[in-house]
Design a protein around this motif. Structure first.
Motif, short mmCIF file in Angstrom:
data_model
loop_
_atom_site.label_atom_id
_atom_site.label_comp_id
_atom_site.label_asym_id
_atom_site.label_seq_id
_atom_site.Cartn_x
_atom_site.Cartn_y
_atom_site.Cartn_z
N UNK A 1 -43.60 -4.60 35.88
CA UNK A 1 -43.52 -5.35 37.14
C UNK A 1 -42.44 -6.43 37.06
N UNK A 2 -42.36 -7.12 35.95
CA UNK A 2 -41.35 -8.18 35.80
C UNK A 2 -39.94 -7.59 35.83
N UNK A 3 -39.75 -6.47 35.15
CA UNK A 3 -38.42 -5.86 35.12
C UNK A 3 -38.02 -5.41 36.52
N UNK B 1 -28.71 0.11 37.70
CA UNK B 1 -29.57 -0.80 36.96
C UNK B 1 -30.76 -1.24 37.81
N UNK B 2 -30.79 -0.82 39.07
CA UNK B 2 -31.87 -1.17 39.97
C UNK B 2 -33.03 -0.18 39.87
N UNK B 3 -32.90 0.81 39.01
CA UNK B 3 -33.93 1.82 38.86
C UNK B 3 -34.70 1.54 37.57
N UNK B 4 -36.00 1.41 37.71
CA UNK B 4 -36.85 1.17 36.55
C UNK B 4 -37.30 2.52 36.02
N UNK C 1 -46.41 6.94 29.58
CA UNK C 1 -47.87 6.91 29.71
C UNK C 1 -48.26 6.78 31.16
N UNK C 2 -49.46 7.22 31.47
CA UNK C 2 -50.02 6.99 32.80
C UNK C 2 -50.43 5.52 32.88
N UNK C 3 -50.34 4.92 34.05
CA UNK C 3 -50.73 3.50 34.16
C UNK C 3 -52.13 3.22 33.63
N UNK C 4 -53.05 4.15 33.81
CA UNK C 4 -54.42 3.93 33.33
C UNK C 4 -54.49 3.83 31.80
#
Length: 126
Positions: free
Chosen positions: A108-110, A86-89, A94-97
């Motif tokens: 980021x929050x997760x 569960x520590x893997x996001x 989609x690409x961040x851009x």
């Protein structure tokens, strides 16, 4: 068919994929050599399918590596993997851009919620 993804399958697939690449053998070569469908080999290498001991030994023989050596590699790979799945996001498709600010913030929050080490000061880490 249900997704058989597990840490053991992921480690096994990763090791087999690397060993095959080192040996210069394609997934299609392996599928043909051990009389399995290409889809089966692709799913094994992706860590999405259980592998039988017979398949494991046949693949090892075909790529020219002792099965016990490959198993040692799998064991080492498992030890390197996080003990907390569960520590893997999951990576976004989609690409961040291409993502909105809200989507980036949610990732980021997760990650911050699921990673206790991020909440510690560097001086506290070993």
């Amino acid at each position: 068919m249900a997704d058989e993804t597990s840490p053991v399958n992921i480690a096994t697939g990763s090791v087999l994929k690397g060993a095959a690449r080192e040996a210069g053998k394609s997934q299609a070569d392996i599928a043909e050599a051990i009389d399995q469908s290409l889809t089966t080999i692709q799913r094994i290498f992706a860590g999405k399918r259980n592998i039988t001991i017979t398949q494991f030994i046949q693949i090892a023989d075909f790529i020219g590596i002792e099965a016990d050596d490959l198993l040692d590699r799998v064991t080492k790979r498992l030890a390197q993997m996080s003990e907390r799945p569960d520590n893997v996001t999951a990576l976004p498709m989609k690409k961040p851009a291409e993502m909105t600010d809200d989507e980036l913030e949610a990732i980021q929050k997760k990650a911050a919620i699921n990673d206790e080490e991020l909440d510690q000061d560097e001086q506290e880490l070993p």
